[in-house]
Design a protein around this motif. Structure first.
Motif, PDB file in Angstrom:
ATOM      1  N   ILE A 113     -10.368  87.890  -8.017  1.00 16.00           N
ATOM      2  CA  ILE A 113     -11.643  86.890  -7.992  1.00 16.00           C
ATOM      3  C   ILE A 113     -12.050  87.659 -10.363  1.00 16.00           C
ATOM      4  O   ILE A 113     -11.845  86.493 -10.831  1.00 16.00           O
ATOM      5  N   PHE A 125      -8.856  87.089 -11.750  1.00 13.76           N
ATOM      6  CA  PHE A 125      -8.400  86.682 -12.554  1.00 13.76           C
ATOM      7  C   PHE A 125      -9.612  85.592 -13.390  1.00 13.76           C
ATOM      8  O   PHE A 125      -8.820  85.361 -14.958  1.00 13.76           O
ATOM      9  N   ASN A 180      -5.398  76.300 -13.597  1.00 13.00           N
ATOM     10  CA  ASN A 180      -4.933  75.770 -12.428  1.00 13.00           C
ATOM     11  C   ASN A 180      -3.729  76.300 -12.013  1.00 13.00           C
ATOM     12  O   ASN A 180      -4.356  76.793 -10.185  1.00 13.00           O
ATOM     13  N   PHE A 220      -5.899  79.933 -10.401  1.00 16.31           N
ATOM     14  CA  PHE A 220      -7.191  78.653  -9.083  1.00 16.31           C
ATOM     15  C   PHE A 220      -6.847  79.099  -8.176  1.00 16.31           C
ATOM     16  O   PHE A 220      -6.853  79.001  -7.180  1.00 16.31           O
ATOM     17  N   ASP A 221      -5.615  78.105  -7.669  1.00 13.63           N
ATOM     18  CA  ASP A 221      -5.174  77.693  -7.246  1.00 13.63           C
ATOM     19  C   ASP A 221      -4.985  78.654  -6.168  1.00 13.63           C
ATOM     20  O   ASP A 221      -5.066  78.850  -4.712  1.00 13.63           O
ATOM     21  N   ASN A 273      -5.561  81.279  -6.140  1.00 12.52           N
ATOM     22  CA  ASN A 273      -6.857  82.805  -5.904  1.00 12.52           C
ATOM     23  C   ASN A 273      -8.445  81.685  -4.714  1.00 12.52           C
ATOM     24  O   ASN A 273      -9.096  82.198  -4.515  1.00 12.52           O
ATOM     25  N   ALA A 274      -7.773  80.949  -4.471  1.00 14.49           N
ATOM     26  CA  ALA A 274      -8.852  79.450  -3.790  1.00 14.49           C
ATOM     27  C   ALA A 274      -9.729  80.707  -2.644  1.00 14.49           C
ATOM     28  O   ALA A 274     -10.505  79.941  -2.380  1.00 14.49           O
ATOM     29  N   VAL A 322     -15.740  78.570 -10.265  1.00 18.61           N
ATOM     30  CA  VAL A 322     -15.343  76.917 -11.064  1.00 18.61           C
ATOM     31  C   VAL A 322     -15.958  76.530 -12.215  1.00 18.61           C
ATOM     32  O   VAL A 322     -15.304  76.251 -13.087  1.00 18.61           O
ATOM     33  N   LYS A 355     -14.410  78.031 -14.953  1.00 13.26           N
ATOM     34  CA  LYS A 355     -12.851  77.986 -15.241  1.00 13.26           C
ATOM     35  C   LYS A 355     -12.828  76.330 -15.886  1.00 13.26           C
ATOM     36  O   LYS A 355     -11.910  76.268 -16.821  1.00 13.26           O
TER      37      LYS A 355
END
Length: 169
Positions: A57, A60, A91, A94-95, A97-98, A113, A116
């Motif tokens: 994270i 990211f 995006n 992020f997806d 690392n969700a 969140v 981002k």
């Protein structure tokens, strides 16, 4: 002495009982030790997964910092192309690392969140406020300036993650 046909069995039973008790204690102690070892390995594994989640994270968040975003992609792009590719990249990452939200606290995940979303909002706001004849370099400069004029929420989020990670581990 009275000889009974059961005397050898009674004698064997008297001798076997201490060994049976000792064997039972040994097995019980062994099982208890293995359960403790299993619990320790589980906690250690979860701790390692949590550390890995914080690392991913943080990476990211570092990647979506405007200073890092403006150095991506070809300089020959138009501003709208850069906006599209940057938004798509954010995006997708992020997806990817969700799933790390399982290892972060709810508060930390909310901050990630929000960071981002704030970057995406800032990208769109910057694009909407530029004139049609603006170049990609103009867009990047205004984007960086807009971010610098706001609170550095990404660095703040990273610092909160760092503190939280120290507390948990």
């Amino acid at each position: 002495m009275i000889e009974s046909p059961y005397f050898p069995y009674a004698f064997a039973l008297v001798i076997a009982i201490p060994f049976l008790i000792y064997a039972r204690q040994f097995v019980y102690s062994y099982i208890k030790f293995k359960n403790q070892e299993l619990n320790f390995m589980t906690v250690k594994g979860q701790s390692e997964q949590r550390i890995h989640a914080y690392e991913r994270i943080t990476l990211f968040l570092e990647r979506i910092k405007p200073a890092n975003l403006v150095s991506k992609f070809d300089e020959d792009l138009e501003a709208h192309e850069f906006l599209f590719l940057t938004e798509k990249t954010i995006n997708e990452e992020f997806d990817y690392n969700a799933s790390q939200q399982l290892y972060l606290t709810k508060n930390s995940w909310t901050k990630v969140v929000n960071s981002k979303s704030s970057i995406l909002h800032l990208l769109h706001k910057t694009y909407e406020n530029l004139s049609n004849e603006s170049t990609l370099q103009d867009f990047k400069t205004v984007f960086l300036m807009n971010y610098m004029n706001e609170q550095d929420y990404i660095s703040s989020c990273i610092e909160d993650l760092r503190k939280e990670n120290l507390i948990i581990n």
